[in-house]
Design an enzyme around this catalytic site. Structure first.
Site, mmCIF file in Angstrom:
data_model
loop_
_atom_site.group_PDB
_atom_site.id
_atom_site.type_symbol
_atom_site.label_atom_id
_atom_site.label_comp_id
_atom_site.label_asym_id
_atom_site.label_seq_id
_atom_site.Cartn_x
_atom_site.Cartn_y
_atom_site.Cartn_z
ATOM 1 C CB ALA A 66 -0.937 -0.001 1.204
ATOM 2 N N GLY B 164 1.863 1.686 -3.504
ATOM 3 C CA GLY B 164 0.639 1.870 -4.285
ATOM 4 C C GLY B 164 0.052 3.256 -4.131
ATOM 5 C CG ASP B 165 -0.504 6.918 -0.846
ATOM 6 O OD1 ASP B 165 -1.651 7.338 -1.099
ATOM 7 O OD2 ASP B 165 0.376 7.627 -0.324
ATOM 8 C CB ALA B 166 4.002 6.694 -4.115
ATOM 9 C CD GLU C 203 -1.461 12.178 -4.542
ATOM 10 O OE1 GLU C 203 -1.968 13.219 -5.020
ATOM 11 O OE2 GLU C 203 -1.946 11.572 -3.580
#
EC number: 3.1.26.-
Length: 143
Positions: free
Chosen positions: A19, A22-24, A27
């Site tokens: 995660a 994945g968040d980066a 974004e």
């Protein structure tokens, strides 16, 4: 384009590590999409991206795509790992359940990125951005 070395045993990474990346990744995709759409004012970019990348929006995207049977069995297993990961922190601006579902979504993005499943990652992100900006899946737009 950026080139990254393969991370050894990326399939074994815990849901929170998946995660994290994945968040980066999400974004970057969302910001690129907004710039491509012609948005250039920082305040507009922030507001529009926040609507798509928020935990609530990610959870809604995940539920929508699951209801469409979008995910493979392998992807569902990654989603489960992400959803069941315990962060040890209290989420800001959302409830724990929503946070867990958004973590699951981000974990899948991270998994697809690290496994270099670029076509599937692009497909998932396109569906997510379409849903996040209009609330409808891409192929439903024509109806």
């Amino acid at each position: 384009m950026l080139e990254f070395d393969t991370i050894k045993d990326s399939k074994q990474l815990n849901g929170l590590a998946l995660a994290y990346i994945g968040d980066a990744i999400f974004e970057v995709y969302v910001r690129h999409h907004l710039l491509k759409q012609g948005f250039t004012k920082p305040n507009d970019l922030h507001k529009k991206s926040s609507r798509i990348v928020s935990a609530k929006s990610q959870a809604e995207i995940l539920f929508f795509l699951q209801n469409q049977s979008f995910f493979t069995e392998e992807e569902e297993a990654v989603l489960k790992r992400g959803r069941n990961a315990k962060s040890g922190t209290t989420p800001k601006n959302t409830d724990v359940q929503t946070y867990r579902y958004s973590t699951a979504f981000e974990a899948l993005l991270g998994y697809l990125f690290l496994e270099k499943k670029e076509e599937r990652l692009s497909q998932l992100v396109a569906e997510a951005i379409q849903f996040g900006t209009s609330g409808r899946k891409t192929n439903e737009s024509a109806t």
